[in-house]
Design a protein around this motif. Sequence first.
Motif, PDB file in Angstrom:
ATOM      1  N   GLY A 311       0.770  -1.244   0.022  1.00  0.00           N
ATOM      2  CA  GLY A 311       0.158  -0.120   0.043  1.00  0.00           C
ATOM      3  C   GLY A 311       0.738   1.305  -0.145  1.00  0.00           C
ATOM      4  O   GLY A 311       1.971   1.441   0.256  1.00  0.00           O
ATOM      5  N   LYS A 312       0.093   2.395  -0.188  1.00  0.00           N
ATOM      6  CA  LYS A 312       0.780   3.707  -0.352  1.00  0.00           C
ATOM      7  C   LYS A 312       1.350   4.322   1.053  1.00  0.00           C
ATOM      8  O   LYS A 312       2.347   4.643   1.264  1.00  0.00           O
ATOM      9  N   LYS A 313       0.614   3.751   2.118  1.00  0.00           N
ATOM     10  CA  LYS A 313       1.037   4.226   3.425  1.00  0.00           C
ATOM     11  C   LYS A 313       2.301   3.560   3.669  1.00  0.00           C
ATOM     12  O   LYS A 313       3.225   4.501   4.440  1.00  0.00           O
ATOM     13  N   ARG A 314       2.554   2.363   3.494  1.00  0.00           N
ATOM     14  CA  ARG A 314       3.858   1.782   3.883  1.00  0.00           C
ATOM     15  C   ARG A 314       4.840   2.313   3.128  1.00  0.00           C
ATOM     16  O   ARG A 314       6.031   2.675   3.432  1.00  0.00           O
ATOM     17  N   LYS A 315       4.752   2.591   1.555  1.00  0.00           N
ATOM     18  CA  LYS A 315       5.626   3.119   0.755  1.00  0.00           C
ATOM     19  C   LYS A 315       5.875   4.596   1.295  1.00  0.00           C
ATOM     20  O   LYS A 315       7.206   5.124   1.285  1.00  0.00           O
ATOM     21  N   LYS A 316       5.208   5.325   1.832  1.00  0.00           N
ATOM     22  CA  LYS A 316       5.727   6.847   2.065  1.00  0.00           C
ATOM     23  C   LYS A 316       6.030   6.358   3.381  1.00  0.00           C
ATOM     24  O   LYS A 316       7.266   7.451   3.604  1.00  0.00           O
ATOM     25  N   ILE A 317       5.670   5.670   4.516  1.00  0.00           N
ATOM     26  CA  ILE A 317       6.523   5.526   5.611  1.00  0.00           C
ATOM     27  C   ILE A 317       8.157   5.192   5.660  1.00  0.00           C
ATOM     28  O   ILE A 317       8.893   5.502   6.067  1.00  0.00           O
ATOM     29  N   MET A 318       8.169   3.961   4.385  1.00  0.00           N
ATOM     30  CA  MET A 318       9.435   3.743   4.322  1.00  0.00           C
ATOM     31  C   MET A 318      10.526   4.813   3.642  1.00  0.00           C
ATOM     32  O   MET A 318      11.524   4.896   3.932  1.00  0.00           O
ATOM     33  N   ALA A 319       9.838   5.430   2.712  1.00  0.00           N
ATOM     34  CA  ALA A 319      10.500   6.814   2.396  1.00  0.00           C
ATOM     35  C   ALA A 319      10.896   7.667   3.004  1.00  0.00           C
ATOM     36  O   ALA A 319      12.146   8.069   3.109  1.00  0.00           O
ATOM     37  N   GLN A 320      10.243   8.054   4.135  1.00  0.00           N
ATOM     38  CA  GLN A 320      10.457   8.828   5.333  1.00  0.00           C
ATOM     39  C   GLN A 320      11.581   8.137   6.110  1.00  0.00           C
ATOM     40  O   GLN A 320      12.463   9.059   6.650  1.00  0.00           O
ATOM     41  N   ILE A 321      11.418   6.922   6.386  1.00  0.00           N
ATOM     42  CA  ILE A 321      12.601   6.459   7.007  1.00  0.00           C
ATOM     43  C   ILE A 321      14.080   6.384   6.230  1.00  0.00           C
ATOM     44  O   ILE A 321      15.026   6.868   6.862  1.00  0.00           O
ATOM     45  N   TYR A 322      14.057   6.111   4.996  1.00  0.00           N
ATOM     46  CA  TYR A 322      15.358   6.242   4.229  1.00  0.00           C
ATOM     47  C   TYR A 322      15.674   7.561   4.260  1.00  0.00           C
ATOM     48  O   TYR A 322      16.830   7.817   4.302  1.00  0.00           O
TER      49      TYR A 322
END
Length: 356
Positions: A311-322
């Motif tokens: 999903g988009k939410k996980r993708k957004k969170i992972m980008a934030q972490i990276y």
Amino acid sequence: MVTDQFRIDSHKLMYHIPRVHQWLEGKNIYPVYIEIGLHGGCNHRCIFCAFDFFKYKPDILEKTCFKRFITEAAKKGVKSILYSGEGEPLLHKGAVEIINFTKQAGIDVALVTNGVLFSRMKAAKSLGSLSWLKVSLDAATEKSYADIHGTGKNDFKVVIKNIREAVKIRNKNKYSCVIGAQFLLIPQNYREVATAVKVVRDLGVDYLAIKPYSPHPSSGKTIKPSIKYKDIFYLEEKLKEYAKNNFQVIFRRRAMERLQEKKPYDYCLGLPFATHITAKGDVYPCNLFLGKQDFVFGNICKESFQNIWEGKKRKKIMAQIYNKWDITHCRKACRLDEINSYLWRLKNPGRHINFI
């Protein structure tokens, strides 16, 4: 140095080459390993508890929702699940059923517990499904156990009895389950570690793992004074003499050394290979972010694992972490440290790599 045949102080990602290759190609891989909390409450109040900030709320992972998740996770290629999490997993009345269901679904399953509730009946019903069982012991006497685990002195006797019975059941039925114990080395117990080794060895377990204390950044518990682990590395040699037959003493020196080292990578690369699910069903990147609602990927009782992971939410969170997360705020000597070092070298190989 005592050989760690279970690679507890290292990692095993090199045995999952196809998934590592997919990751290197930039594909959205599913995790190899998941840690899950079955119950948010706990029957102990350990002085080193990493998840005290959850306030021991008796959240319970609902069986129907969970079985649906397990079935889907198996189809998505999840290889292993550890039941541990933010509380004592055996407080969940359906824990044994869930363990067996996980194995039947084709996923390797393990359990970390304080051992008080791992009765002979539970052992008989679950050891055939478990790949390994680890009991958090952390003491060698009734008094120190009670002081460290925040419980009554009798619990130590109960745990020792339960471990002994589990070993008998495992051996009688020739189950492949590896049974071990864990000793968190802190100022309150390091003087009795040799006694603990003898106590555990005589129970017939496969190993005692001796690990360092690394506080969770969100925890309100801090153990003082802190131990300078380099000053007690001599214990590694001293404890060798207690190893015999198939019993190992796994002195986690590498983890102790990592507490003082700068992380050899700039950001966490290992997150796609593992994840953490709480007893409420919330899916987090790892246990560092537990309780931080902005980092919840989704909830397995409200949507499918596929929708969460892709999903988009996980993708957004992972980008934030990276892109934004400062890894100096991470837990020292975390579970993904060795994996991150391995993946960082793959991503940044340096020169002359063909000269093998």
